[in-house]
Design a protein around this motif. Structure first.
Motif, PDB file in Angstrom:
ATOM      1  N   UNK A 127     -48.688  12.019   7.507  1.00 52.29           N
ATOM      2  CA  UNK A 127     -48.278  11.387   8.754  1.00 52.29           C
ATOM      3  C   UNK A 127     -47.288  12.307   9.448  1.00 52.29           C
ATOM      4  N   UNK A 128     -47.519  12.571  10.730  1.00 55.95           N
ATOM      5  CA  UNK A 128     -46.648  13.476  11.482  1.00 55.95           C
ATOM      6  C   UNK A 128     -46.044  12.731  12.660  1.00 55.95           C
ATOM      7  N   UNK A 129     -44.728  12.812  12.793  1.00 53.62           N
ATOM      8  CA  UNK A 129     -44.030  12.244  13.944  1.00 53.62           C
ATOM      9  C   UNK A 129     -43.199  13.335  14.606  1.00 53.62           C
ATOM     10  N   UNK A 130     -43.074  13.264  15.924  1.00 56.60           N
ATOM     11  CA  UNK A 130     -42.234  14.209  16.652  1.00 56.60           C
ATOM     12  C   UNK A 130     -42.930  15.478  17.089  1.00 56.60           C
ATOM     13  N   UNK A 131     -44.256  15.474  17.159  1.00 55.45           N
ATOM     14  CA  UNK A 131     -44.962  16.693  17.581  1.00 55.45           C
ATOM     15  C   UNK A 131     -44.524  17.159  18.978  1.00 55.45           C
ATOM     16  N   UNK A 156     -41.053  14.296   3.484  1.00 50.23           N
ATOM     17  CA  UNK A 156     -40.816  13.221   2.520  1.00 50.23           C
ATOM     18  C   UNK A 156     -42.140  12.868   1.847  1.00 50.23           C
ATOM     19  N   UNK A 157     -42.155  12.912   0.522  1.00 57.44           N
ATOM     20  CA  UNK A 157     -43.358  12.528  -0.218  1.00 57.44           C
ATOM     21  C   UNK A 157     -44.038  13.663  -0.947  1.00 57.44           C
ATOM     22  N   UNK A 158     -43.680  14.926  -0.637  1.00 56.38           N
ATOM     23  CA  UNK A 158     -44.339  16.040  -1.319  1.00 56.38           C
ATOM     24  C   UNK A 158     -43.987  16.067  -2.801  1.00 56.38           C
ATOM     25  N   UNK A 204     -50.809  11.584  -2.816  1.00 53.32           N
ATOM     26  CA  UNK A 204     -49.463  11.400  -2.265  1.00 53.32           C
ATOM     27  C   UNK A 204     -49.535  11.127  -0.758  1.00 53.32           C
ATOM     28  N   UNK A 205     -48.601  10.302  -0.293  1.00 54.27           N
ATOM     29  CA  UNK A 205     -48.475   9.998   1.138  1.00 54.27           C
ATOM     30  C   UNK A 205     -47.258  10.758   1.644  1.00 54.27           C
ATOM     31  N   UNK A 206     -47.477  11.767   2.477  1.00 49.81           N
ATOM     32  CA  UNK A 206     -46.410  12.651   2.931  1.00 49.81           C
ATOM     33  C   UNK A 206     -46.074  12.357   4.394  1.00 49.81           C
ATOM     34  N   UNK A 207     -44.783  12.236   4.669  1.00 50.96           N
ATOM     35  CA  UNK A 207     -44.294  12.037   6.022  1.00 50.96           C
ATOM     36  C   UNK A 207     -43.629  13.322   6.507  1.00 50.96           C
ATOM     37  N   UNK A 208     -44.007  13.778   7.680  1.00 56.33           N
ATOM     38  CA  UNK A 208     -43.424  14.970   8.284  1.00 56.33           C
ATOM     39  C   UNK A 208     -42.787  14.557   9.608  1.00 56.33           C
ATOM     40  N   UNK A 230     -34.177  11.843   8.280  1.00 54.80           N
ATOM     41  CA  UNK A 230     -35.583  11.514   8.022  1.00 54.80           C
ATOM     42  C   UNK A 230     -35.899  11.223   6.588  1.00 54.80           C
ATOM     43  N   UNK A 231     -34.904  11.317   5.706  1.00 56.61           N
ATOM     44  CA  UNK A 231     -35.154  11.094   4.277  1.00 56.61           C
ATOM     45  C   UNK A 231     -35.117   9.609   3.932  1.00 56.61           C
TER      46      UNK A 231
END
Length: 246
Positions: free
Chosen positions: A66-70, A191-193, A208-212, A245-246
């Motif tokens: 999931x990517x936020x802030x592009x 977060x999530x890696x 894994x569900x990774x948030x960027x 963001x953590x």
């Protein structure tokens, strides 16, 4: 979201998955080394391989990203990327999200790994020897030249992977580079890696569900004008962005 079909639940720890992704890494390393010996290596070909490698690693590990802030990353602008560092999977995830026009500052030890190390050097990655101040300064100059050429440079200001997920103390070198390059810092929280592979772990976990989270850029120029006090303030502000963001 980059992948919508990956499972939400984590699988078991797997050495086979780690070995498969080591194979993917060697698969792009061998031809890069051969081309370097022949004098035929190009950034364009390295970018193509890195993009393919990152996609395969993420797919193999069935990572949902999931990517936020592009919108904070303006096309055509060059950034000094700074992120937290929790896992070896941080690297392919960042390439997967940001694209292949990116090189990282990596510790000297990685360049000593057979085949892989030579591929890093041939591919334009920057080695840093933290035990040799003069060599480290030369490395920062190499990174500055990359930035000047329009290639994003990623550096983890912690200097190593966090075993707990909490931010470690920052090294100063990244911020000297920021002042020298004069280009915007792009803070990114991952977060999530570590669910895929924690620091010092050997066995990967699929699913894994990774948030960027891409934060607004930070201009180092106003900080540079304040000398040492400005550097400390810049470190604090980058840290605050990553921690948010953590």
């Amino acid at each position: 979201m980059i992948r919508a079909d990956a499972p939400l639940s984590l699988g078991g720890k797997s050495l086979a998955l780690s070995l498969r992704n080591i194979y993917e890494t060697l698969a792009i390393s061998f031809p890069t080394v051969v081309e370097a010996v022949q004098g035929r290596v190009t950034k364009e070909m390295c970018d193509i391989r890195l993009e393919r490698w990152a996609r395969h690693i993420v797919d193999n590990a069935r990572i949902t990203v999931d990517v936020a802030g592009r919108h904070n990353m303006v096309p055509g602008k060059t950034y000094l990327v700074m992120s937290n560092h929790q896992s070896l999977y941080d690297v392919p995830v960042l390439f997967h999200v940001l694209g292949a026009n990116l090189r990282m500052v990596a510790k000297e030890e990685l360049f000593r790994v057979p085949v892989f190390g030579k591929a890093l050097a041939a591919g334009g990655f920057v080695r840093i020897d933290r035990g040799n101040r003069h060599a480290a300064i030369r490395s920062l100059q190499d990174a500055r030249e990359l930035l000047a050429s329009g290639t994003h440079v990623w550096i983890a200001p912690e200097g190593t992977r966090s075993r707990t997920g909490h931010l470690l103390p920052f090294k100063k070198g990244a911020f000297y580079l920021a002042f020298q390059a004069g280009l915007p810092i792009l803070p990114i929280t991952l977060r999530g890696t570590r669910d895929a592979l924690p620091a010092k772990g050997l066995r990967s976990t699929a699913g894994a569900h990774v948030h960027v989270l891409i934060h607004p850029p930070i201009d180092p120029a106003p900080y540079a004008a304040r000398g040492k006090e400005g550097r400390e303030a810049l470190m604090d502000d980058v840290r605050a962005a990553l921690e948010s963001g953590l």
